[in-house]
Design an enzyme around this catalytic site. Structure first.
Site, PDB file in Angstrom:
ATOM      1  N   SER A   1      -6.976 -29.376  12.687  1.00 11.93           N
ATOM      2  CA  SER A   1      -5.806 -28.225  13.042  1.00 11.93           C
ATOM      3  C   SER A   1      -6.187 -27.649  14.142  1.00 11.93           C
ATOM      4  CB  SER A   1      -4.890 -27.328  12.104  1.00 11.93           C
ATOM      5  OG  SER A   1      -6.098 -27.030  11.882  1.00 11.93           O
TER       6      SER A   1
ATOM      7  N   GLU B   1       3.146 -10.667  14.203  1.00 17.80           N
ATOM      8  CA  GLU B   1       2.167 -10.044  13.212  1.00 17.80           C
ATOM      9  C   GLU B   1       1.252 -11.142  12.659  1.00 17.80           C
ATOM     10  OE1 GLU B   1       4.822 -11.720  11.936  1.00 17.80           O
ATOM     11  OE2 GLU B   1       3.339 -13.238  10.932  1.00 17.80           O
TER      12      GLU B   1
ATOM     13  N   LYS C   1      -1.291 -24.066  17.066  1.00 18.23           N
ATOM     14  CA  LYS C   1      -0.457 -22.559  17.107  1.00 18.23           C
ATOM     15  C   LYS C   1       0.160 -21.979  18.424  1.00 18.23           C
ATOM     16  CE  LYS C   1      -1.838 -20.125  12.808  1.00 18.23           C
ATOM     17  NZ  LYS C   1      -2.969 -20.541  12.162  1.00 18.23           N
TER      18      LYS C   1
HETATM   19  C1  LIG Z   1      -3.029 -20.818  11.122  1.00 22.56           C
HETATM   20  C2  LIG Z   1      -3.931 -22.860  11.019  1.00 22.56           C
HETATM   21  C3  LIG Z   1      -3.676 -22.468   9.788  1.00 22.56           C
HETATM   22  C4  LIG Z   1      -2.679 -22.613   8.984  1.00 22.56           C
HETATM   23  O1  LIG Z   1      -1.332 -22.562   9.096  1.00 22.56           O
HETATM   24  P1  LIG Z   1      -0.157 -23.276   9.078  1.00 22.56           P
HETATM   25  O2  LIG Z   1       0.985 -23.194   9.585  1.00 22.56           O
HETATM   26  O3  LIG Z   1      -0.028 -24.521   7.735  1.00 22.56           O
HETATM   27  O4  LIG Z   1      -0.669 -24.879  10.317  1.00 22.56           O
HETATM   28  C5  LIG Z   1      -4.750 -23.681  10.132  1.00 22.56           C
HETATM   29  N1  LIG Z   1      -5.206 -23.889  11.414  1.00 22.56           N
HETATM   30  C6  LIG Z   1      -5.408 -23.899  11.776  1.00 22.56           C
HETATM   31  C7  LIG Z   1      -6.395 -24.262  12.743  1.00 22.56           C
HETATM   32  C8  LIG Z   1      -5.310 -22.840  11.955  1.00 22.56           C
HETATM   33  O5  LIG Z   1      -5.224 -21.475  12.948  1.00 22.56           O
END
Ligand SMILES: *Cc1c(COP(=O)(O)O)cnc(C)c1O
Length: 407
Positions: free
Chosen positions: A376, A108, A86
């Site tokens: 992610s 938000e 992010k």
């Molecule tokens: C917020 C988040 C997601 C989901 O958001 P996407 O916009 O679909 O990528 C996935 N993995 C992590 C670690 C997150 O913090």
């Protein structure tokens, strides 16, 4: 020049008239920034020296051997500053805000991850920051609320409606309309009204570009399979974007199957017969009841617990370009433990959905194929959920002893 507004029938810009000039200003600033070597240089340098890019592409030999199928590589977005992908988007938008002469960011947040990323880049860039959060979420998410305040952000607890994410979105939009000249609204995923889905995809597509070059260096080849979890869709579209035109490369998205297929028990928007709607400024598939009201959702992972999906992913789903599967809470928890034991990597619960999908797919694929799974985020943030789910008695004893500790 402008950016495309639609992805097939999806996307667009369905907003109150007052917001149109701000969205036009943002689009113009993004188009100009993209062509500006100074902007690209400062973005690239901060990604390298502040965020920790490029993140590693790790050949997961133990997981590969265990699943006994194709070769698996993990893209460790988990090693970014603040623990997830992010930050990349938040940083890009903060630099756009500076370019537009704004002095303040607003955002938000539900579980707090996007608020944390925004508060972080605001501190780094010398911008003010206000994060809107439902009152219920503020109470549930103490660690992130504490961190955001430590970073200098004002956290506003929204007491309207159900006091959760959608009420925070409304409060943030209202604040934006009232302070357009000074304030940029940082959207955290590849969704919302045009031009946000495209801007977020472009910033996050550094993930896919790094994967292409890292895999080339490691193996001399391009990937055969790419796997990512899908909340709003930013980490997945960021991984997929550079590969969309190459039809030989298979793309897979993992949605939150939650506790099962009953309404309100999951956030798997693309299973069964998905329904289109227009919500929060864009057209896409949404989980909704027969009257078109947005349905409640559930997932063990906060980041996947969302009723809508980014419009570009909706389009690729409709075209059959990306295959989406639902992964249950239990499967995600099992994959979370599997990766910890086999590779010494504790993934975020969101990312554990991608690992679970990879574990389903890999054993059936040719041994010579190459699969990249996007991790992610890392798992520290999920301690309150995972410790309770996997080690409840000791977790409760720990919390109890903390409450009663004298010093
Ligand atoms: C917020 C988040 C997601 C989901 O958001 P996407 O916009 O679909 O990528 C996935 N993995 C992590 C670690 C997150 O913090």
């Amino acid at each position: 020049m402008t950016l495309p507004r639609h992805f097939g029938p999806f996307g667009g810009r369905y907003v109150p008239e007052m917001l149109v000039p701000a969205l036009d200003e943002l689009e113009a600033a993004f188009l100009a920034a993209r062509q500006d070597p100074a902007f690209n240089k400062s973005f690239d340098e901060l990604l390298r020296h502040y965020c920790g890019r490029p993140t590693p592409l790790y050949p997961a030999h133990n997981l590969t051997r265990h699943l006994n199928g194709c070769h698996i590589f993990l893209k460790l977005e988990s090693l970014n500053h603040t623990g997830a992908h992010k930050i990349t988007n938040a940083l890009g938008q903060a630099l756009l805000a500076l370019r537009m002469g704004k002095t303040r960011l607003i955002a938000e947040t539900g579980a707090g991850q996007h608020g944390l990323a925004t508060a972080t880049v605001a501190a780094r860039c010398g911008l003010g920051c206000t994060v809107f959060m439902g009152e219920v979420d503020v109470a549930r998410q103490y660690p992130n609320v504490f961190a955001m305040r430590l970073l200098g952000a004002e956290v506003v607890a929204v007491a309207d409606g159900t006091r959760t994410l959608k009420d925070a979105v409304n409060a943030a939009l209202k604040e934006w309309v009232q302070h357009l000249p000074s304030t940029h609204y940082v959207l955290g995923s590849a969704l919302g009204p045009h031009p946000y889905p495209t801007i977020v995809r472009e910033f996050q597509s550094v993930i896919g570009r790094e994967v292409a070059s890292q895999l080339q260096t490691l193996t001399g080849r391009k990937p055969d399979h790419l796997v990512a979890c899908v909340g709003g869709g930013s980490n997945s579209i960021g991984l997929f974007a550079p590969f969309l035109d190459d039809r030989e490369i298979r793309l897979y998205g993992a949605e939150a199957g939650g506790r099962g297929p009953a309404p309100g028990e999951h956030a798997a928007r693309l299973q069964g017969r998905p329904t289109t709607g227009i919500v929060q400024g864009y057209k896409s598939y949404f989980l909704q009841d027969e009257h078109g009201q947005i349905q409640g959702t559930h997932s063990i992972s906060a980041g996947l617990d969302y009723a809508g999906i980014g419009p570009e992913l909706a389009w690729h789903f409709q075209q059959g370009r990306i295959q989406f599967s639902a992964i249950s809470d239990d499967e995600a928890l099992a994959a979370y433990q599997l990766l910890a034991r086999l590779e010494g990597i504790i993934p975020a619960l969101e990312s554990a959905h991608a690992v679970a999908l990879a574990a389903r797919l890999a054993p059936r694929l040719p041994k010579d194929d190459l699969m990249v799974v996007n991790i992610s985020g890392r798992g520290d943030k999920d301690l309150f959920i995972t410790a309770r789910a996997l080690d409840e008695a000791r977790w409760r004893a720990f919390l109890h002893s903390e409450v009663h500790r004298d010093q």
